[in-house]
Write an enzyme that holds these catalytic residues in place. Structure first.
Site, mmCIF file in Angstrom:
data_model
loop_
_atom_site.group_PDB
_atom_site.id
_atom_site.type_symbol
_atom_site.label_atom_id
_atom_site.label_comp_id
_atom_site.label_asym_id
_atom_site.label_seq_id
_atom_site.Cartn_x
_atom_site.Cartn_y
_atom_site.Cartn_z
ATOM 1 N N GLU A 2 0.874 -1.166 0.000
ATOM 2 C CA GLU A 2 0.000 0.000 0.000
ATOM 3 C C GLU A 2 0.918 1.226 0.000
ATOM 4 O O GLU A 2 1.821 1.312 0.838
ATOM 5 C CB GLU A 2 -0.880 0.004 1.256
ATOM 6 C CG GLU A 2 -1.835 1.175 1.231
ATOM 7 C CD GLU A 2 -2.713 1.301 2.463
ATOM 8 O OE1 GLU A 2 -2.673 0.432 3.349
ATOM 9 O OE2 GLU A 2 -3.420 2.321 2.536
ATOM 10 N N ARG A 49 5.462 -12.875 9.607
ATOM 11 C CA ARG A 49 5.993 -11.521 9.492
ATOM 12 C C ARG A 49 7.348 -11.435 10.163
ATOM 13 O O ARG A 49 7.539 -12.009 11.232
ATOM 14 C CB ARG A 49 5.055 -10.648 10.320
ATOM 15 C CG ARG A 49 4.350 -9.575 9.628
ATOM 16 C CD ARG A 49 3.534 -8.785 10.637
ATOM 17 N NE ARG A 49 3.661 -7.396 10.267
ATOM 18 C CZ ARG A 49 3.059 -6.867 9.219
ATOM 19 N NH1 ARG A 49 2.250 -7.582 8.476
ATOM 20 N NH2 ARG A 49 3.248 -5.602 8.917
ATOM 21 N N LYS A 64 4.598 0.619 8.967
ATOM 22 C CA LYS A 64 4.679 1.905 8.272
ATOM 23 C C LYS A 64 4.018 3.006 9.080
ATOM 24 O O LYS A 64 4.485 4.143 9.098
ATOM 25 C CB LYS A 64 3.976 1.816 6.910
ATOM 26 C CG LYS A 64 4.828 1.192 5.821
ATOM 27 C CD LYS A 64 4.150 1.413 4.462
ATOM 28 C CE LYS A 64 3.827 0.114 3.762
ATOM 29 N NZ LYS A 64 2.438 -0.125 3.490
HETATM 30 P P1 ATP Z 1 2.688 -2.020 7.435
HETATM 31 O O1 ATP Z 1 1.880 -2.300 8.654
HETATM 32 O O2 ATP Z 1 4.101 -1.726 7.746
HETATM 33 O O3 ATP Z 1 2.061 -0.993 6.544
HETATM 34 P P2 ATP Z 1 1.569 -3.902 5.704
HETATM 35 O O4 ATP Z 1 1.548 -5.374 5.720
HETATM 36 O O5 ATP Z 1 0.298 -3.207 5.961
HETATM 37 O O6 ATP Z 1 2.707 -3.405 6.650
HETATM 38 P P3 ATP Z 1 1.770 -3.543 2.906
HETATM 39 O O7 ATP Z 1 2.236 -2.354 2.193
HETATM 40 O O8 ATP Z 1 0.336 -3.883 2.810
HETATM 41 O O9 ATP Z 1 2.200 -3.343 4.383
HETATM 42 O O10 ATP Z 1 2.679 -4.817 2.598
HETATM 43 C C1 ATP Z 1 3.065 -5.259 1.330
HETATM 44 C C2 ATP Z 1 3.524 -6.682 1.474
HETATM 45 O O11 ATP Z 1 4.613 -6.762 2.392
HETATM 46 C C3 ATP Z 1 2.416 -7.548 2.044
HETATM 47 O O12 ATP Z 1 2.336 -8.748 1.298
HETATM 48 C C4 ATP Z 1 2.835 -7.800 3.452
HETATM 49 O O13 ATP Z 1 2.349 -9.012 3.931
HETATM 50 C C5 ATP Z 1 4.362 -7.740 3.357
HETATM 51 N N1 ATP Z 1 4.932 -7.343 4.641
HETATM 52 C C6 ATP Z 1 4.681 -6.216 5.327
HETATM 53 N N2 ATP Z 1 5.335 -6.198 6.502
HETATM 54 C C7 ATP Z 1 6.036 -7.365 6.562
HETATM 55 C C8 ATP Z 1 6.906 -7.947 7.528
HETATM 56 N N3 ATP Z 1 7.196 -7.333 8.676
HETATM 57 N N4 ATP Z 1 7.448 -9.151 7.243
HETATM 58 C C9 ATP Z 1 7.182 -9.766 6.086
HETATM 59 N N5 ATP Z 1 6.368 -9.274 5.136
HETATM 60 C C10 ATP Z 1 5.795 -8.089 5.358
HETATM 61 MG MG MG Z 2 -1.016 -1.866 5.589
#
Ligand code: ATP
Ligand code: MG
Length: 560
Positions: free
Chosen positions: A35, A261, A271
């Protein structure tokens, strides 16, 4: 890059191998779906290496898709930074980047189809009422009073939602699944809400936006993704993902698989929280070298190769993936050991006067930039009457076993002579300000006669050294899990309470003349001190600025 780098076996590879062997798929297609609501962090690096790495190993394709369904939080700066970070890590996506927003028309049409099939309805419950009706993990939910609206009425209302006839938040479109389901995600999830917000791609075209789960499943199917890989918190969403694809007329059904994760101790992998560090000014930006963002780590001097090595080491599984900073630093250090040339720098100088320096006799030597890589070349290491050495390398009252300099003791200057300290000159407060030393002129490139000198120290000629600014970094937080500390009241404390006030120190240092010729983002090992990189933005050849990437584990003690 080579395939070996991603060759480890894990359960997702087993699944893919089986799917290829059985003929279920002839090629694999993955996607990395961030995102654009912030900069990517170390957790994303793991996901990038998994998705792009699998495509690479299996000669498949990986799309970059922006999951952009929350217009208020998303923007072009984040889109640009994400593209840059993926490229920098060494990967390329198939074709153009994709955007969930490219599919808004199709998503809308599928929603109309679901209404026509009696599988979606427009609801007037407020967000709060909806929460009351949803039930809990142990109690079933209740049907909304609007659940039995006719298909005609639902179609009419949904069109009017789209046309902007209703205020924000006043209506939603929900799937008609099961309010009593044991899985709360299946209790008539909302798939559209009204939100008058400017979207970075579609501008003001839409005032209704689709929700993540609905959008994600359909976007995967539109792109013919074969294996949709996400983190474990989406496990309970999988039945919804499958429900959506089973109930729309689309010709393929990607499979979702979840892995754990990555969490990095003494750091933050969210983020939203990283955004808070930036917006509240606790760091200097998303790419502050203390940040666990890809751009921050880049500026800190981490290499793409080192981060890929780290991702390989943390592995892919469903079990908890909490990793100590030492694993990350270890991978970075290991990779830099052979790739970074070396020079000498003095971070905390004390002056040495060579009392028997003799221009006609005392010689400079040439030294290789790397002991194991002659192809890195050599430079002259100039000597002169006054030197800088590290203040730590001298002690007036040394502990037993001291191999560095002390009054009456000898030490070798790296790539140069053995010197002996004849006298330590102190100022009125007793602080040592100058060491008077003599050179043994018979020790250039050879061992001293009749005695062993074990210690070797780094040094610079004061006349030739170049002044540089050096930034030293320490961990950003003082506790291993800053976002999981609870106070006496049982509530989580704000993670910013645990920021390390000493996470950055800026010092004036001395470096070799070559520093005045370096481009930004050039990495060196400063012998015995660590790995350093010229700052990506602020370094100038006439005003060098280095960031310390990582310290060396051991200081070397062996003679040259
Ligand atoms: P954040 O909470 O930091 O925004 P998110 O999962 O909401 O993390 P996205 O931008 O939706 O962030 O993530 C893109 C991809 O990265 C998704 O497939 C997510 O599962 C993966 N991802 C995000 N954070 C991690 C993590 N800590 N370890 C492994 N994969 C991750
Ligand atoms: Mg997110």
């Amino acid at each position: 890059m080579n395939k070996e780098q991603f060759a480890d076996n894990h359960f997702i590879r087993t699944i893919i191998d089986e799917d290829l062997a059985s003929g279920k798929h002839t090629a694999i297609q993955t996607r990395f779906p961030p995102e654009p609501n912030g900069y990517l962090h170390i957790g994303h690096a793991k996901s990038i290496c998994l998705n792009f790495g699998l495509a690479y190993v299996y000669d498949g394709l990986c799309n970059l898709r922006f999951d952009d369904t929350n217009p208020e939080k998303e923007n072009q700066e984040y889109v640009d930074s994400i593209k840059e970070d993926v490229h920098w890590l060494g990967f390329d996506w198939a074709g153009e980047p994709r955007y969930a927003s490219d599919y808004f028309d199709q998503l809308f049409d599928y929603a109309v189809g679901l209404i026509k099939d009696g599988k979606a309805y427009v609801d007037d419950l407020s967000a709060e009422e909806m929460r009351e009706y949803r039930g809990t993990l142990t109690e079933p939910g209740k049907n909304s009073p609007y659940r039995e609206r006719s298909i005609e009425e639902n179609l009419d209302l949904f069109m009017r939602m789209k046309d902007g006839e209703f205020p924000d938040g006043s209506k939603t479109l929900r799937l008609k699944i099961d309010m009593a389901s044991g899985n709360v995600n299946l209790r008539d999830p909302v798939i559209y809400r009204i939100r008058r917000a400017y979207h970075h791609n579609t501008g003001n075209t839409w005032c209704i936006y689709p929700m993540y789960d609905y959008t994600h499943a359909i976007s995967d199917a539109i792109e013919h993704v074969t294996h949709s890989l996400c983190t474990l918190e989406f496990e309970a969403h999988r039945p919804l993902y499958d429900w959506v694809l089973d109930n729309i007329p689309i010709d393929n059904h990607p499979r979702q698989y979840e892995f754990s994760r990555l969490e990095l101790l003494y750091s933050i992998t969210s983020k939203r929280k990283l955004n808070q560090l930036v917006s509240e000014g606790h760091v200097q930006g998303w790419d502050d070298p203390r940040m666990p963002t890809i751009s921050g780590m880049r500026r800190r001097g981490y290499t793409p190769e080192g981060l890929r090595l780290f991702a390989k080491r943390v592995g892919i599984s469903k079990s908890e993936n909490v990793v100590d900073m030492s694993v990350l630093e270890g991978a970075i250090r290991e990779e830099l050991e052979d790739s970074a040339p070396r020079m000498m720098a003095v971070l905390n100088p004390i002056k040495v006067e060579l009392v028997n320096y003799d221009e006609a006799l005392t010689q400079s030597r040439s030294a290789p930039y790397h002991p194991n890589h002659p192809e890195f070349g050599e430079r002259e290491v100039p000597i002169s009457k006054t030197l800088y050495i590290e203040a730590d390398d001298f002690s007036l009252n040394p502990p037993p076993g001291w191999q560095r300099l002390t009054v009456g003791g000898e030490v070798r200057l790296r790539y140069s002579y053995v010197i002996k300290c004849e006298e330590a000159v102190t100022d009125s407060s007793g602080r040592v300000v100058l060491l008077k030393c003599s050179i043994d002129h018979d020790t250039l490139g050879k061992k001293p006669e009749g005695r062993k000198v074990k210690g070797v120290i780094h040094w610079l000629s004061a006349e030739h050294a170049v002044a540089a600014t050096v930034r030293l970094y320490d961990r950003l937080f003082t506790v291993p899990r800053p976002d999981a500390v609870r106070g006496d009241d049982g509530q989580y404390r704000d993670f910013t309470e645990f920021l390390n006030p000493d996470s950055m120190t800026q010092i004036d240092a001395w470096v070799e003349p070559v520093a005045a010729t370096l481009a930004p983002e050039t990495r060196y090992q400063f012998e015995r001190l660590g790995y350093f990189v010229t700052d990506r933005y602020e370094h100038k050849p006439d005003d060098p600025l280095f960031n310390r990437t990582v310290a060396l584990k051991d200081t070397w003690q062996k003679a040259e």
